[in-house]
Design a protein around this motif. Structure first.
Motif, PDB file in Angstrom:
ATOM      1  N   GLN B  69      32.097  57.651  59.224  1.00 23.08           N
ATOM      2  CA  GLN B  69      31.999  56.454  58.239  1.00 23.08           C
ATOM      3  C   GLN B  69      31.547  57.204  56.846  1.00 23.08           C
ATOM      4  O   GLN B  69      30.294  57.812  56.654  1.00 23.08           O
ATOM      5  N   LEU B  70      32.184  56.970  55.670  1.00 24.62           N
ATOM      6  CA  LEU B  70      31.793  57.245  54.757  1.00 24.62           C
ATOM      7  C   LEU B  70      31.610  56.134  53.534  1.00 24.62           C
ATOM      8  O   LEU B  70      32.434  55.329  53.484  1.00 24.62           O
ATOM      9  N   SER B  71      30.639  56.028  52.894  1.00 26.07           N
ATOM     10  CA  SER B  71      30.406  55.127  52.022  1.00 26.07           C
ATOM     11  C   SER B  71      30.236  55.915  50.430  1.00 26.07           C
ATOM     12  O   SER B  71      29.518  57.046  50.339  1.00 26.07           O
ATOM     13  N   PHE B  72      31.175  55.422  49.523  1.00 27.09           N
ATOM     14  CA  PHE B  72      30.964  56.232  48.121  1.00 27.09           C
ATOM     15  C   PHE B  72      31.045  55.363  47.249  1.00 27.09           C
ATOM     16  O   PHE B  72      31.695  54.460  47.151  1.00 27.09           O
ATOM     17  N   ASP B  82      27.280  47.525  55.408  1.00 28.77           N
ATOM     18  CA  ASP B  82      27.142  46.897  56.583  1.00 28.77           C
ATOM     19  C   ASP B  82      28.722  46.849  57.137  1.00 28.77           C
ATOM     20  O   ASP B  82      28.892  46.916  58.540  1.00 28.77           O
ATOM     21  N   LYS B  83      29.768  46.634  56.470  1.00 29.27           N
ATOM     22  CA  LYS B  83      31.040  46.476  56.943  1.00 29.27           C
ATOM     23  C   LYS B  83      31.987  47.501  56.351  1.00 29.27           C
ATOM     24  O   LYS B  83      31.716  48.040  55.204  1.00 29.27           O
ATOM     25  N   ASP B 101      34.167  45.596  62.644  1.00 25.60           N
ATOM     26  CA  ASP B 101      33.377  46.135  61.453  1.00 25.60           C
ATOM     27  C   ASP B 101      34.112  46.108  60.172  1.00 25.60           C
ATOM     28  O   ASP B 101      33.345  46.146  59.045  1.00 25.60           O
ATOM     29  N   LEU B 102      35.399  45.571  60.239  1.00 24.98           N
ATOM     30  CA  LEU B 102      36.068  45.537  59.015  1.00 24.98           C
ATOM     31  C   LEU B 102      35.711  44.396  58.243  1.00 24.98           C
ATOM     32  O   LEU B 102      35.452  43.132  58.831  1.00 24.98           O
ATOM     33  N   ILE B 103      35.911  44.110  56.856  1.00 28.27           N
ATOM     34  CA  ILE B 103      35.716  43.231  56.037  1.00 28.27           C
ATOM     35  C   ILE B 103      36.792  41.859  56.222  1.00 28.27           C
ATOM     36  O   ILE B 103      37.521  42.284  56.881  1.00 28.27           O
ATOM     37  N   GLU B 104      36.433  40.789  55.648  1.00 26.86           N
ATOM     38  CA  GLU B 104      37.661  39.790  55.833  1.00 26.86           C
ATOM     39  C   GLU B 104      39.078  40.302  55.586  1.00 26.86           C
ATOM     40  O   GLU B 104      39.780  39.878  56.337  1.00 26.86           O
ATOM     41  N   PHE B 600      20.110  47.696  60.557  1.00 23.45           N
ATOM     42  CA  PHE B 600      20.275  46.238  60.156  1.00 23.45           C
ATOM     43  C   PHE B 600      21.415  46.256  59.386  1.00 23.45           C
ATOM     44  O   PHE B 600      21.906  47.006  58.669  1.00 23.45           O
ATOM     45  N   SER B 601      21.973  45.163  59.198  1.00 24.51           N
ATOM     46  CA  SER B 601      22.855  44.746  58.131  1.00 24.51           C
ATOM     47  C   SER B 601      22.148  44.156  56.867  1.00 24.51           C
ATOM     48  O   SER B 601      21.198  43.197  57.195  1.00 24.51           O
ATOM     49  N   ILE B 602      22.709  44.561  55.715  1.00 24.86           N
ATOM     50  CA  ILE B 602      22.014  44.212  54.572  1.00 24.86           C
ATOM     51  C   ILE B 602      22.175  42.688  54.272  1.00 24.86           C
ATOM     52  O   ILE B 602      21.034  41.999  53.945  1.00 24.86           O
ATOM     53  N   ALA B 603      23.142  42.135  54.653  1.00 27.49           N
ATOM     54  CA  ALA B 603      23.635  40.655  54.651  1.00 27.49           C
ATOM     55  C   ALA B 603      22.485  39.989  55.385  1.00 27.49           C
ATOM     56  O   ALA B 603      21.867  39.072  55.014  1.00 27.49           O
ATOM     57  N   GLU B 604      22.430  40.452  56.642  1.00 30.26           N
ATOM     58  CA  GLU B 604      21.237  39.740  57.563  1.00 30.26           C
ATOM     59  C   GLU B 604      19.837  39.718  57.043  1.00 30.26           C
ATOM     60  O   GLU B 604      19.144  38.793  57.120  1.00 30.26           O
TER      61      GLU B 604
END
Ligand code: SF4
Lengths: 331, 612
Positions: B69-72, B82-83, B101-104, B600-604
């Motif tokens: 998984q990569l976040s950029f 998170d997602k 784990d995919l967004i809406e 942790f999820s940031i939203a949570e």
């Protein structure tokens, strides 16, 4: 003993009459003859009666935790290969709780000397059977007699691939000194099993072998290049027939030719292993140096690998070292 | 060509993408290359690799799915997110394990050739998920990856299976176009990677370029996304995992101290990669020792420390338990030793590949006797480098073992690391005691640090004996004297307490007083920092404090805590820092705990803090 230049100012705290005194005295006699500077000698021990040893030798010394001396010695030797490192252990420390480390030190062939004081009992904890105790021994933890079969320390060392393996009595001063000197000269792991009397908890365990009256008849002192002769009159010898040892009474000089000649340098450890397992009353117990072969030491091989790496990939400065791989610049 | 010109370019601030496939599909390579291409675009990035627990699980099953998984982003980021926005699924099992784990309204790019009935059965799908209405809310891109790859490399002399293996490069080419990453450096890296086999290098490059051109030409993709350069501090950057950074810390410590380093370890997930990394740095005065067991590993390190080396050992929970007695020896013999503990889910064997923060109280209090050891915890993957240097600094200066408490998430996660100026790195040169004096004793203490002298065996005139038995203060001789023992226990504790005077002041994220203070330690830094920053932007009076020193605690901690109404401590355990602060500082706090093996999820977090 206090007169030796290698004695310390500490009071020796073994029980009066303990076999450890004789071992210490012989070590203190040999140390000045080895040609090794005091500061380059290190004694490392675990826990047990034997493991008090380093406090009584005026060199560097580290009394560590139960069974771990071989592992600590390994780390020291890797860091300071120039030091002469000696491990002092016992049958509980080295063959029970720390057996794993002992096996692996020997297998790797680090240039470390190991003195294992085998008194076939736990002394410091006041008398429980040990992994080398005779089957049936009555102790505090085996009131009806122990059911466990004993481990043969010398055979274990040979099986682990030790390049120098010897066995001796605590009270055989001359024999012990010779073995210590030979071990000090040997480059590689040297394992010495010292059959030691614990006069408090396991008195006279070895007396049936070590007593001067019977020792010559019940033990075989191995000398490199010499036929395997023993007995008060040196008239008994060992032969190998159909893969089995047999005893021969030497009647005529030509009989000696039929005997086995001791070759500790044989690469194949089979014969040494076989010898290590001989036991009285069927056979004499083999004493002296059973095996002595030259193999590269672990630390030398490690140093070679490091040198090879330096030659192939010389070290870079810190900045380039950190940048290794993919880096990018943010302006 | 006209097709390409009709495509739109869209701006994105932040993208989370996950590549998932069979562990043999080359997802890690694909992910790493994509991350490097994103680094070149000078986005900030954070990545997380998820390996299956089984080494060779049956192909196509959910147990064999490997993910990267990569976040950029065009701004500073602290977590892999998170997602996920985009899922690249190489087979149905990869879809199944990652869909949640995919967004809406996410994007799924999948290998259509691998969705046969057989593949679906292997993944445990009773019916084709692609026709499920739930899935249709996402944007689906069916790409015949096998077919495209085979066609692209058909002129090369490759076996069918070799040819098929290049499909990860085809997929990489596609996402490279979609996210507007530079193709040329990728081509070069792929060539480098396969330099030993020219044929394979050509095949992989061909697949990569084919994927890129396919995405450019096909009507399927009408939009290209671009993520602008992030506003990062100027400097040279690289990507580093936590375990790589621990290893680099050791290598650099050897250079800064001008002493050899011995790293001794025993294979254990997720710590082994530190040993793997270091084994490649032998030219830097680093020796690695793979011991016969965990106890031997730490003992060899103690032996090396006794010999004047910088010494370290690395392990995870079960290994920590085994090393406990030896840590006591290091405390008693007062030798410098760095023990790296990469926490994983426990107890016992637990979940070796899953991360949690459950060993804090074990390392602070979990030894027999009074046995204090300083504890440090890195906050991010790249912080593992700085924390290693700090651990060695304290170990050498105070002649004490030091424990670094990392975790599986930091160990395998990677972030962008701005390389430090080497001139700013600490001086780690030890002051060995090497001058013989007539009244030398091994436990003569430095009056300020209370450290005992470090003497290298081999030094003439300073021969001495030390050991695990209680010793007389100063002389080091064995002593069972009651008052002496009391004094020695206190001295060992005072020495460690004194380290608090040597620690930097805490830095608050946000105002230095207010309604809520969030205190975190270890790998939750990213999620907590993001959550608190976002809440601050909504006007909430919340600040955050991140502890890198857990024992001793920094001196200003208690005073800072007093300036907030509520203290909130989120942890991936059942409240260990919460209890530690209560015990050590009488600070009460509201714990928030999650022990799922996941971060942790940031939203949570935001929600919990808002509800306080
Ligand atoms: S208990 Fe036995 S081995 Fe230990 S010191 Fe006393 S006599 Fe020697």
């Amino acid at each position: 003993m206090k007169t030796s230049p290698f004695a310390t100012d500490q009071d020796v705290r073994w029980c009066p009459g303990c076999g450890d005194y004789a071992i210490l005295a012989n070590m203190l006699k040999v140390l000045p003859t080895l040609g090794i500077a005091r500061e380059n000698l290190v004694f490392i021990s675990g826990i047990g009666c034997a493991s008090r040893f380093p406090y009584y030798v005026n060199t560097y010394g580290f009394h560590t935790i139960h069974g771990r001396a071989p592992a600590i010695a390994t780390g020291l030797k890797l860091t300071r290969p120039e030091l002469s490192v000696w491990v002092v252990t016992g049958d509980g420390d080295g063959l029970s709780i720390g057996a794993n480390h002992l096996i692996h030190l020997l297998r790797r062939n680090l240039d470390i000397k190991i003195l294992l004081f085998n008194n076939q009992i736990y002394g410091l904890t006041k008398g429980q059977y040990s992994p080398t105790s005779a089957q049936g021994i009555v102790t505090k933890t085996s009131p009806q007699g122990s059911v466990e079969r004993p481990l043969n320390a010398t055979a274990l060392a040979l099986t682990a691939g030790a390049t120098f393996v010897a066995r001796c009595f605590d009270i055989d001063g001359a024999g012990l000194q010779n073995i210590i000197k030979a071990a000090a000269k040997h480059r590689g792991s040297a394992f010495i099993e010292i059959l030691q009397n614990c006069n408090v908890f396991n008195d006279k365990t070895f007396v049936h072998l070590s007593d001067r009256q019977v020792r010559a008849d019940r033990t075989l002192w191995l000398t490199a290049g010499e036929p395997m002769l023993y007995g008060k009159d040196k008239n008994k010898g060992l032969m190998l027939q159909n893969n089995k040892f047999s005893e021969l009474t030497v009647a005529a000089p030509q009989d000696v030719k039929k005997l086995l000649v001791h070759q500790p340098e044989l690469p194949d450890p089979h014969l040494a292993l076989h010898l290590s397992q001989l036991d009285w009353p069927d056979y004499p117990v083999a004493m002296g140096i059973l095996r002595q072969v030259d193999l590269p030491t672990y630390e030398d091989l490690i140093a070679q690998r490091a040198q090879q790496t330096r030659d192939d990939h010389p070290p870079k400065d810190l900045t380039s070292l950190l940048k290794a791989g993919t880096s990018w610049i943010v302006k | 060509m006209t097709k390409a010109t009709t495509k739109k370019t869209m701006q994105r601030k932040h993208v989370n993408i996950r590549f998932a496939g069979d562990s043999g599909d080359g997802m890690q390579l694909m992910g790493t290359l994509f991350a490097n291409a994103s680094a070149i675009k000078t986005n900030d990035l954070f990545n997380f690799a998820d390996y299956p627990a089984e080494i060779r699980a049956p192909a196509g099953t959910v147990h064999g799915v490997s993910g990267y998984q990569l976040s950029f982003a065009d701004h500073k980021i602290y977590t892999p997110g998170d997602k996920i926005d985009v899922l690249v699924a190489m087979n149905p099992a990869a879809l199944k394990t990652n869909l949640a784990d995919l967004i809406e309204h996410g994007t799924i790019i999948y290998n259509a050739d691998n969705f046969t009935e057989r593949d679906l059965t292997k993944a445990g799908y009773a019916e084709n998920p692609l026709s499920n209405a739930d899935l249709l809310k996402h944007r689906l891109f069916a790409i015949p990856m096998n077919e495209l790859t085979l066609a692209a490399v058909k002129d090369l002399n490759l076996s069918q299976s070799q040819a098929k293996k290049c499909k990860n490069m085809l997929a990489l080419g596609i996402v490279t176009w979609i996210f507007d990453r530079p193709l040329q450096p990728l081509v070069e890296w792929v060539q480098q990677k396969f330099h030993a086999d020219e044929q394979l290098a050509t095949a992989n490059v061909t697949a990569l370029e084919t994927g890129y051109n396919y995405a450019l030409a096909t009507d399927l993709f009408t939009e290209q996304y671009t993520v602008n350069k992030a506003d990062l501090a100027p400097g040279v950057y690289r990507k580093v995992t936590g375990n790589q950074a621990l290893a680099l810390g050791c290598v650099v410590a050897a250079q800064l101290s001008q002493q050899p380093v011995l790293m001794a370890g025993y294979p254990i997930t997720p710590a082994s990669t530190v040993l793997h990394e270091l084994a490649q740095y032998k030219q830097y005065n680093v020796t690695t020792f793979q011991a016969e067991d965990e106890i031997s590993a730490i003992c060899a390190a103690i032996g090396a420390a006794y010999g004047g080396s910088l010494a370290a050992t690395v392990t995870s929970g079960p290994g920590l338990d085994l090393k406990t007695e030896s840590l006591g020896l290091a405390v008693m013999s007062e030798l410098p030793l760095v023990t790296m503990v990469i926490q994983r889910a426990g107890p016992s064997t637990g979940m070796p590949t899953k991360s949690e923060q459950t060993d804090l109280l074990a390392v602070v209090y979990g030894r027999h006797g009074e046995c204090p050891i300083p504890i440090l915890a890195p906050a991010t993957p790249h912080d593992c480098f700085a924390i290693t240097l700090e651990a060695f600094r304290l170990a050498i200066k105070y002649m004490t073992p030091v424990i670094i408490l990392s975790d599986g998430y930091l160990a395998t996660g990677a972030d962008a690391w701005r390389l430090p100026d080497v001139k700013s790195l600490p001086d780690l040169k030890p002051q060995f005691c090497d001058k013989p004096t007539t009244n030398f004793t091994p436990y003569q203490r430095d009056p300020h640090t209370l450290a005992r002298p470090w003497v290298i065996p081999g030094t003439p005139g300073l021969e001495h004996r030390i050991g695990s038995l209680e010793k007389h203060n100063n002389s080091g001789n064995i002593s069972y004297e009651p008052q002496n023992h009391h004094e020695m226990v206190n001295l060992r504790q005072q020495k460690i307490n004194g380290i608090a005077n040597d620690l930097p002041p805490l830095t608050l994220l946000g105002k230095d007083s207010g309604d809520i203070l969030v205190i975190a330690w270890g790998s939750t830094y990213g999620a907590v920092t993001t959550a608190v920053t976002e809440l601050q932007q909504t006007g909430m009076k919340v600040s955050a404090l991140h502890l890198r020193y857990l024992y001793p605690l920094q001196k200003d901690l208690a005073a800072i805590c007093k300036r907030f109404n509520k203290i909130f401590i989120p942890e991936l355990n059942s409240g260990q820092l919460h209890r530690l602060l209560r015990m050590e500082l009488f600070i009460d706090s509201i714990p928030y705990n999650q022990i799922t093996g996941k971060p942790f999820s940031i939203a949570e977090l935001k929600q919990r803090i808002t509800e306080l």
